[in-house]
Design an enzyme around this catalytic site. Structure first.
Site, PDB file in Angstrom:
ATOM      1  N   CYS A  65      51.463 -12.852   5.009  1.00  0.00           N
ATOM      2  CA  CYS A  65      51.091 -13.303   6.892  1.00  0.00           C
ATOM      3  C   CYS A  65      50.040 -13.987   7.180  1.00  0.00           C
ATOM      4  CB  CYS A  65      51.304 -11.631   7.519  1.00  0.00           C
ATOM      5  SG  CYS A  65      50.688 -11.337   8.866  1.00  0.00           S
ATOM      6  N   GLU A  83      56.378  -8.714   5.830  1.00  0.00           N
ATOM      7  CA  GLU A  83      55.012  -8.366   5.836  1.00  0.00           C
ATOM      8  C   GLU A  83      55.281  -6.443   6.127  1.00  0.00           C
ATOM      9  OE1 GLU A  83      51.789  -8.345   7.355  1.00  0.00           O
ATOM     10  OE2 GLU A  83      50.468  -8.293   6.062  1.00  0.00           O
ATOM     11  N   GLU A  91      43.510  -3.761   6.836  1.00  0.00           N
ATOM     12  CA  GLU A  91      43.559  -4.105   5.615  1.00  0.00           C
ATOM     13  C   GLU A  91      42.270  -4.224   4.519  1.00  0.00           C
ATOM     14  OE1 GLU A  91      46.825  -7.094   7.566  1.00  0.00           O
ATOM     15  OE2 GLU A  91      46.710  -7.126   5.609  1.00  0.00           O
ATOM     16  N   ASN A 116      53.055  -9.019  10.521  1.00  0.00           N
ATOM     17  CA  ASN A 116      52.742  -8.029  11.319  1.00  0.00           C
ATOM     18  C   ASN A 116      51.987  -8.849  11.904  1.00  0.00           C
ATOM     19  OD1 ASN A 116      53.743  -4.815   9.777  1.00  0.00           O
ATOM     20  ND2 ASN A 116      54.682  -6.993   9.223  1.00  0.00           N
ATOM     21  N   ASN A 162      48.572  -5.277  -0.701  1.00  0.00           N
ATOM     22  CA  ASN A 162      49.784  -5.443   0.051  1.00  0.00           C
ATOM     23  C   ASN A 162      50.482  -6.995  -0.332  1.00  0.00           C
ATOM     24  OD1 ASN A 162      51.021  -6.671   2.105  1.00  0.00           O
ATOM     25  ND2 ASN A 162      49.182  -6.853   3.789  1.00  0.00           N
ATOM     26  N   LYS A 209      48.484 -10.186  -1.662  1.00  0.00           N
ATOM     27  CA  LYS A 209      47.767 -11.189  -0.221  1.00  0.00           C
ATOM     28  C   LYS A 209      46.605 -10.723  -0.707  1.00  0.00           C
ATOM     29  CE  LYS A 209      47.757 -10.350   4.499  1.00  0.00           C
ATOM     30  NZ  LYS A 209      47.953  -9.665   5.707  1.00  0.00           N
TER      31      LYS A 209
HETATM   32  N1  ING Z   1      48.248  -9.442  11.038  1.00  0.00           N
HETATM   33  C1  ING Z   1      47.029 -10.675  11.723  1.00  0.00           C
HETATM   34  C2  ING Z   1      47.539 -12.228  10.917  1.00  0.00           C
HETATM   35  O1  ING Z   1      46.962 -12.867  10.625  1.00  0.00           O
HETATM   36  C3  ING Z   1      45.508 -11.620  12.580  1.00  0.00           C
HETATM   37  C4  ING Z   1      46.408 -10.574  12.258  1.00  0.00           C
HETATM   38  C5  ING Z   1      45.797 -11.993  13.693  1.00  0.00           C
HETATM   39  C6  ING Z   1      44.426 -12.842  11.716  1.00  0.00           C
HETATM   40  C7  ING Z   1      45.341 -12.966  14.877  1.00  0.00           C
HETATM   41  C8  ING Z   1      43.640 -13.141  13.006  1.00  0.00           C
HETATM   42  C9  ING Z   1      44.789 -13.798  14.458  1.00  0.00           C
HETATM   43  O2  ING Z   1      48.918 -12.624  11.844  1.00  0.00           O
HETATM   44  C10 ING Z   1      48.281  -9.921   9.445  1.00  0.00           C
HETATM   45  N2  ING Z   1      48.967  -9.069   8.934  1.00  0.00           N
HETATM   46  O3  ING Z   1      47.317 -10.814   8.863  1.00  0.00           O
END
Ligand code: ING
Length: 331
Positions: free
Chosen positions: A182, A47, A151, A207, A115, A132
């Site tokens: 993601c 991503e 985001e 990411n 995205n 996304k």
């Molecule tokens: N990053 C993370 C993901 O979903 C996240 C944000 C991490 C949300 C952990 C909830 C828990 O992997 C992106 N860019 O979506």
């Protein structure tokens, strides 16, 4: 004759805020060269693969963030990547921040930011685009956070659904390919919409901060990789498909992203995993015939699904409190 495609997750290490796109593109071309030497036919990049994970940086004027976006794809900076892939006859998935000038749902043509990820065929044709849908984080600066995750500030919700396309890849006349990005991987609905279109291979980049940056409570750091793998393995098993899940990893300007990219089969097994949190190519031969077992037995959707019982999934957004139990009146 088995339908086999050799795939790779081309994991990227950190991209610092000051690093130009040309550095990221050069690193991706080096991974493509490795992929070519290993007979890889499809490479999945992460991503937002061209820049640092910029949603961690707050810009009061959103237009200031436009420098993180691609107004064209390919562009001068990314053309070398497309040329290298075409030279090697390798298809690839690329995640990037997209600026588009197009009509919104009211019919007004305006600048829009998404995205985005594209699937490019071995001859350089853009086979599929995805934007996304599940945008995590927040839209305004959050002083409680140790790191921002903006985001919802910089991107609109994707407006292309979760498409699947059947297109040639490697030596095969057609593979049913779909994408997600993601956070999407955490939502079973995303997987199922792809599964209902007979997807055989899901390409996804991510990411993911290696630890919880919300002030919502303690989350043990090892759970970041565990939850990522759990979501992808479940998605593959429950929709009888392969997935190539590729991280951008490592520490970007002091903020760490989790690695451990994986390739997963339709039984939900991890068949390849990255061992570093830097640039690393992991590969696997995917026998797409393995999708058939799940799709014709446990997850034969046409025989076993009961949409009439699933109304809440599309009718509700948030959850509602349940009915409270009351002791039946004594007769
Ligand atoms: N990053 C993370 C993901 O979903 C996240 C944000 C991490 C949300 C952990 C909830 C828990 O992997 C992106 N860019 O979506």
């Amino acid at each position: 004759m088995s339908r086999i495609v050799t795939v790779a997750a081309a994991q990227l290490g950190p991209i610092q805020k000051a690093e130009p796109r040309s550095i990221a593109v050069a690193r991706m071309i080096r991974l493509l060269e490795q992929a070519h030497r290993r007979g890889v036919e499809l490479v999945v990049f992460p991503e937002l693969a061209l820049t640092t994970f910029f949603p961690r940086h707050y810009h009061q004027d959103i237009a200031e963030a436009d420098s993180w976006f691609e107004p064209a794809m390919p562009s001068n900076e990314t053309a070398p990547l497309f040329e290298a892939a075409r030279r090697y006859g390798i298809g690839f998935h690329l995640g990037f921040a997209e600026i588009a000038h197009e009509a919104d749902e009211t019919g007004v043509v305006r600048k829009r930011r998404f995205n985005t990820a594209i699937l490019v065929g071995p001859r350089g044709d853009v086979l599929l685009k995805y934007r996304k849908v599940h945008l995590p984080g927040h839209a305004e600066y959050d002083p409680k956070r140790t790191v921002q995750h903006l985001e919802k500030r910089y991107f609109e919700v994707g407006n292309l659904g979760f498409p699947v396309i059947r297109a040639p890849m490697g030596s095969l006349d057609g593979i049913n390919m779909g994408m997600m990005i993601c956070n999407d991987r955490r939502w079973p609905e995303a997987w199922r919409v792809l599964g209902l279109q007979s997807v055989e291979l899901v390409a996804l980049g991510y990411n993911t901060p290696s630890h919880n940056t919300e002030a919502g409570g303690f989350e043990a750091p090892h759970l970041r990789v565990f939850h990522s793998h759990l979501s992808i393995q479940a998605g593959c098993y429950q929709n009888a498909c392969f997935a190539v899940a590729t991280a951008k990893a490592g520490t970007e300007d002091g903020c760490e992203l989790a690695g451990h990219s994986i390739i997963v089969n339709p039984q939900g097994e991890i068949i390849a995993m990255a061992a570093t949190w830097d640039d690393e190519l992991i590969t696997a031969d995917c026998n797409l015939d393995l999708c058939t077992l799940g799709r014709t037995t446990v997850f034969a959707f046409d025989r076993h699904r009961r949409p009439e019982a699933y109304g809440r999934i599309v009718e509700q957004v948030g959850s509602v409190p349940p009915e409270t139990w009351k002791k039946p009146d004594a007769r």
